[in-house]
Scaffold this motif. Sequence first.
Motif: not given
Length: 265
Positions: A184-203
């Motif tokens: 029930g406690r907020s841990k902050g905000q994350v981007i989507s799973a696909r955006e996370t993958a793209v951040a590693y693919a860098r393309t």
Amino acid sequence: MPLTDTPQTVSLDIGGRRRRYLHLAPTTPNPDAPLLLALHGTTQKPATMRRFSGRTFEHLAESLGADLVYLEGYRRAWNDGRRLQTSAAQRENVDDIGFVEAVVRRFDRPTLAIGYSNGGQLLHRYVRESDVPLAGAMLIAAGLPVAEDREYPDDLRQSIPTLLIQGTADPVMPYHGGTVRVLGRSKGQVISARETAVAYARTTDAPLESTDGPVTRTDWPGVRLITLAGAGHIIPNLVTSPPFVGPAPRVLDSGEELRDFFTLG
């Protein structure tokens, strides 16, 4: 004696703190096998992650002749570099980067790091801050925090093969991005799973995609996102259905996906 029956607790001094990890050695060691290093989620410990994952990584390690280590977080959490400090590890600025580095150096072999949830978010920080290299990373149910919610840089210091797994019905780490909630406690905000993958693919190139029932594999060079339709906040395996974390369809085995992506054994 099989690997799963031979755990050894090892202690290290990291920045004046006593840190521990669980070491499981294989029955028949293979000097060419990588070290498998596992980081548990919030509220967990090494023993919890072993049960929670159906011991899938242990079966993989035994078949490869690989050593497997489960690192223990500080008071069941990791200092993952998020701005919203909700754990003692964050508030006390525990040196978890140094802890991972010390274990990697201790074994002195190519290391594949596996991070689930909060453990995966520590790996997000690690590959952007540390110069002690990993051979690859597996990020399970671990979206990348939005830039405003993290204190480490955007740029990858380590560009390594990366495998990501995420369920679309995750009640903790939203697949499409948004607020992370634990008990029930907020841990902050994350981007989507696909955006996370793209951040590693860098393309910006279009990935290759294939779907088999509830499992979709999306591939960029060196990066794969596995989407498990209808799955919750789990480490997918064929054995366990843990409570409180959403649906746990037994249709995918994380250890075997690790083997396949990194072409192990």
